[in-house]
Design a protein around this motif. Structure first.
Motif, short mmCIF file in Angstrom:
data_model
loop_
_atom_site.label_atom_id
_atom_site.label_comp_id
_atom_site.label_asym_id
_atom_site.label_seq_id
_atom_site.Cartn_x
_atom_site.Cartn_y
_atom_site.Cartn_z
N VAL A 80 41.65 39.52 36.87
CA VAL A 80 40.47 40.37 37.02
C VAL A 80 39.36 39.64 37.79
N LEU A 81 39.17 38.36 37.47
CA LEU A 81 38.15 37.58 38.17
C LEU A 81 38.52 37.36 39.64
N GLU A 83 40.24 39.41 41.45
CA GLU A 83 39.97 40.70 42.10
C GLU A 83 38.48 40.89 42.34
N PHE A 84 37.66 40.48 41.37
CA PHE A 84 36.21 40.58 41.52
C PHE A 84 35.72 39.71 42.68
N SER A 87 36.50 41.29 45.88
CA SER A 87 35.59 42.41 46.18
C SER A 87 34.23 41.91 46.66
N ARG A 88 33.77 40.81 46.11
CA ARG A 88 32.49 40.23 46.55
C ARG A 88 32.60 39.76 48.00
#
Length: 133
Positions: A80-81, A83-84, A87-88
């Motif tokens: 999840v991190l 992926e985050f 996205s950033r």
């Protein structure tokens, strides 16, 4: 045509003789390097280089995601991190916002620093085991 560049030979040798843990650390460092390059390029108005560096950072994160051992519960949180962070980087590139690159770099630094500690602990255990023999 083969090159006789000593630096290239050194880099190849380093990669070929590194442990999986050291290779992962190299990936974290490479990702941070490319995020920083993207941020600097953006601040200098070099949009093309910002895009290239962003894509290189994203490629490294993709590799980290693919090699993640999903048999551990913490892996889902890491995924999840990752992926985050991706996205950033994408948003920073699209919106031309260096703060998003900084946010991505901050998370990747945490991963890198934690991984570095894991490697050091493992080396201490190995060294301690060698002395006990």
């Amino acid at each position: 045509m083969a090159t006789n560049n000593p630096y290239t030979a050194y880099q190849n040798n380093t990669v070929n003789t590194s442990t999986p843990g050291e290779l992962t650390l190299m990936l974290y460092n490479g990702c941070l390097k490319f995020i920083q390059q993207a941020k600097i390029s953006l601040e200098n108005g070099n949009i093309q280089e910002t895009n290239v560096s962003s894509q290189k950072a994203q490629a490294i994160i993709s590799e980290l995601m693919l090699t993640l051992d999903k048999s551990y519960p913490v892996s889902q949180n890491m995924l999840v991190l990752y992926e985050f962070v991706t996205s950033r980087i994408i948003e920073g590139n699209i919106k031309k916002d260096s703060l998003m690159f900084e946010e991505a770099a901050g998370i990747m630094k945490e991963f890198r620093d934690t991984w570095k500690q894991v490697i050091q602990i493992n080396r201490q255990k190995q060294y301690g085991e060698v002395n006990e023999i």
